[in-house]
Design a protein around this motif. Structure first.
Motif, PDB file in Angstrom:
ATOM      1  N   GLU A  68      20.603 -29.299  -0.722  1.00 54.41           N
ATOM      2  CA  GLU A  68      20.717 -30.714  -1.102  1.00 54.41           C
ATOM      3  C   GLU A  68      21.216 -31.552   0.073  1.00 54.41           C
ATOM      4  O   GLU A  68      20.676 -32.637   0.345  1.00 54.41           O
ATOM      5  CB  GLU A  68      21.667 -30.852  -2.290  1.00 54.41           C
ATOM      6  CG  GLU A  68      21.105 -30.302  -3.598  1.00 54.41           C
ATOM      7  CD  GLU A  68      22.123 -30.344  -4.726  1.00 54.41           C
ATOM      8  OE1 GLU A  68      21.728 -30.103  -5.878  1.00 54.41           O
ATOM      9  OE2 GLU A  68      23.323 -30.615  -4.451  1.00 54.41           O
ATOM     10  N   TYR A  69      22.222 -31.064   0.779  1.00 48.46           N
ATOM     11  CA  TYR A  69      22.758 -31.803   1.925  1.00 48.46           C
ATOM     12  C   TYR A  69      21.746 -31.867   3.066  1.00 48.46           C
ATOM     13  O   TYR A  69      21.603 -32.902   3.731  1.00 48.46           O
ATOM     14  CB  TYR A  69      24.051 -31.162   2.420  1.00 48.46           C
ATOM     15  CG  TYR A  69      25.255 -31.436   1.552  1.00 48.46           C
ATOM     16  CD1 TYR A  69      25.564 -32.734   1.148  1.00 48.46           C
ATOM     17  CD2 TYR A  69      26.100 -30.405   1.145  1.00 48.46           C
ATOM     18  CE1 TYR A  69      26.674 -32.998   0.358  1.00 48.46           C
ATOM     19  CE2 TYR A  69      27.222 -30.653   0.355  1.00 48.46           C
ATOM     20  CZ  TYR A  69      27.499 -31.953  -0.029  1.00 48.46           C
ATOM     21  OH  TYR A  69      28.599 -32.214  -0.809  1.00 48.46           O
ATOM     22  N   ASN A  70      21.048 -30.768   3.308  1.00 49.34           N
ATOM     23  CA  ASN A  70      20.041 -30.749   4.385  1.00 49.34           C
ATOM     24  C   ASN A  70      18.890 -31.697   4.087  1.00 49.34           C
ATOM     25  O   ASN A  70      18.289 -32.265   5.009  1.00 49.34           O
ATOM     26  CB  ASN A  70      19.507 -29.333   4.596  1.00 49.34           C
ATOM     27  CG  ASN A  70      20.447 -28.474   5.425  1.00 49.34           C
ATOM     28  OD1 ASN A  70      21.208 -28.990   6.246  1.00 49.34           O
ATOM     29  ND2 ASN A  70      20.406 -27.163   5.220  1.00 49.34           N
ATOM     30  N   ALA A  71      18.565 -31.857   2.793  1.00 50.27           N
ATOM     31  CA  ALA A  71      17.483 -32.760   2.413  1.00 50.27           C
ATOM     32  C   ALA A  71      17.852 -34.214   2.708  1.00 50.27           C
ATOM     33  O   ALA A  71      16.982 -35.043   3.008  1.00 50.27           O
ATOM     34  CB  ALA A  71      17.169 -32.602   0.925  1.00 50.27           C
ATOM     35  N   LYS A  72      19.140 -34.521   2.660  1.00 52.22           N
ATOM     36  CA  LYS A  72      19.605 -35.878   2.940  1.00 52.22           C
ATOM     37  C   LYS A  72      19.746 -36.127   4.442  1.00 52.22           C
ATOM     38  O   LYS A  72      19.482 -37.228   4.920  1.00 52.22           O
ATOM     39  CB  LYS A  72      20.944 -36.127   2.248  1.00 52.22           C
ATOM     40  CG  LYS A  72      20.868 -36.102   0.732  1.00 52.22           C
ATOM     41  CD  LYS A  72      22.250 -36.294   0.114  1.00 52.22           C
ATOM     42  CE  LYS A  72      22.184 -36.253  -1.399  1.00 52.22           C
ATOM     43  NZ  LYS A  72      23.540 -36.405  -2.031  1.00 52.22           N
ATOM     44  N   GLU A  73      20.194 -35.082   5.136  1.00 50.79           N
ATOM     45  CA  GLU A  73      20.411 -35.206   6.577  1.00 50.79           C
ATOM     46  C   GLU A  73      20.270 -33.830   7.218  1.00 50.79           C
ATOM     47  O   GLU A  73      21.002 -32.898   6.853  1.00 50.79           O
ATOM     48  CB  GLU A  73      21.804 -35.770   6.858  1.00 50.79           C
ATOM     49  CG  GLU A  73      22.118 -35.940   8.330  1.00 50.79           C
ATOM     50  CD  GLU A  73      23.529 -36.435   8.553  1.00 50.79           C
ATOM     51  OE1 GLU A  73      24.105 -36.099   9.606  1.00 50.79           O
ATOM     52  OE2 GLU A  73      24.062 -37.146   7.674  1.00 50.79           O
ATOM     53  N   SER A  74      19.357 -33.694   8.136  1.00 51.39           N
ATOM     54  CA  SER A  74      19.090 -32.403   8.761  1.00 51.39           C
ATOM     55  C   SER A  74      20.359 -31.803   9.373  1.00 51.39           C
ATOM     56  O   SER A  74      21.058 -32.461  10.148  1.00 51.39           O
ATOM     57  CB  SER A  74      18.023 -32.558   9.850  1.00 51.39           C
ATOM     58  OG  SER A  74      17.770 -31.316  10.477  1.00 51.39           O
ATOM     59  N   GLY A  75      20.647 -30.569   9.002  1.00 55.52           N
ATOM     60  CA  GLY A  75      21.795 -29.857   9.553  1.00 55.52           C
ATOM     61  C   GLY A  75      23.096 -30.079   8.812  1.00 55.52           C
ATOM     62  O   GLY A  75      24.059 -29.327   9.005  1.00 55.52           O
ATOM     63  N   LYS A  76      23.159 -31.102   7.956  1.00 49.48           N
ATOM     64  CA  LYS A  76      24.411 -31.390   7.244  1.00 49.48           C
ATOM     65  C   LYS A  76      24.781 -30.252   6.298  1.00 49.48           C
ATOM     66  O   LYS A  76      25.947 -29.884   6.195  1.00 49.48           O
ATOM     67  CB  LYS A  76      24.272 -32.701   6.465  1.00 49.48           C
ATOM     68  CG  LYS A  76      25.552 -33.114   5.746  1.00 49.48           C
ATOM     69  CD  LYS A  76      25.399 -34.448   5.022  1.00 49.48           C
ATOM     70  CE  LYS A  76      26.695 -34.838   4.324  1.00 49.48           C
ATOM     71  NZ  LYS A  76      26.566 -36.144   3.612  1.00 49.48           N
ATOM     72  N   GLY A  77      23.776 -29.696   5.630  1.00 45.62           N
ATOM     73  CA  GLY A  77      24.040 -28.605   4.703  1.00 45.62           C
ATOM     74  C   GLY A  77      24.526 -27.354   5.410  1.00 45.62           C
ATOM     75  O   GLY A  77      25.418 -26.648   4.911  1.00 45.62           O
TER      76      GLY A  77
END
Length: 204
Positions: A68-77
């Motif tokens: 979910e986090y990666n979908a919002k911002e690359s690498g965040k997840g």
């Protein structure tokens, strides 16, 4: 502003009501009296099997949240997932040990990692984690279930006591716990403090 104050008051009431639950340490088997007179107890942490919230396993939770986090911002997840694991050594374990050791000062007993020379080892198992949440106007305390085994250091199958704590709450005063790791760290701190209080009464 009124909503924030109301949420903070609700949070403090919830924390107070849960605190009494956290103080209860269940002695499932054995006798902790063997720790009387000990100065150092080796401590190990076991995170190998626990559920998180509605997820049966930690891995399911991590995979979903990271995606979910990666979908919002690359690498965040990926960064979030690493921080989740790193918090164990950086925040949770130090908090547990600090509060436990402070509570056992009068008995002269300390738990210390990587001390296999100690006669006994305490194995702290995380069995369930509710991360909670805090979005300002709404929040939920974190809480964790623990199992603690006291074993002979030179014979890990030689279990001398089994303890448990359920629903140990984690929250920062005045609702200032927007970070999940901060909430969970407070649960480990309360668990260490509660366990010390239990042992302080049991040991001569």
């Amino acid at each position: 502003m009124k909503k924030f104050v109301f949420a903070s008051v609700v949070a403090m009431v919830a924390l107070s009501s849960n605190a009494s639950i956290a103080q209860r340490v269940e002695a499932r088997s054995g006798d902790v009296a063997v720790l009387s007179g000990q100065k150092i107890v080796n401590v190990k942490y076991d995170y190998s099997s626990f559920g998180v919230g509605k997820f049966a396993t930690e891995q399911e939770y991590l995979d979903k949240k990271a995606a979910e986090y990666n979908a919002k911002e690359s690498g965040k997840g990926d960064a979030w997932k690493k921080a989740w694991v790193d918090d164990r050594k950086n925040r949770f374990e130090p908090k547990f040990e600090e509060l436990f050791n402070k509570g056992m000062e009068d008995k002269g007993l300390q738990i210390v990692q990587s001390r296999p020379d100690a006669a006994y080892t305490m194995i702290v198992r995380t069995k369930f984690v509710e991360p909670g949440f805090n979005v300002g106007v709404m929040r939920r305390n974190a809480y964790i279930d623990y199992e603690i085994d006291v074993v002979e250091s030179n014979n890990k199958s030689g279990k001398v006591a089994e303890l448990a704590m359920r629903n140990v709450p984690g929250a920062v005063a005045f609702g200032m716990d927007f970070d999940t790791g901060a909430r969970l760290a407070e649960s480990y701190a309360k668990a260490g403090k509660s366990l010390a209080a239990f042992l302080e009464k049991k040991l001569k």
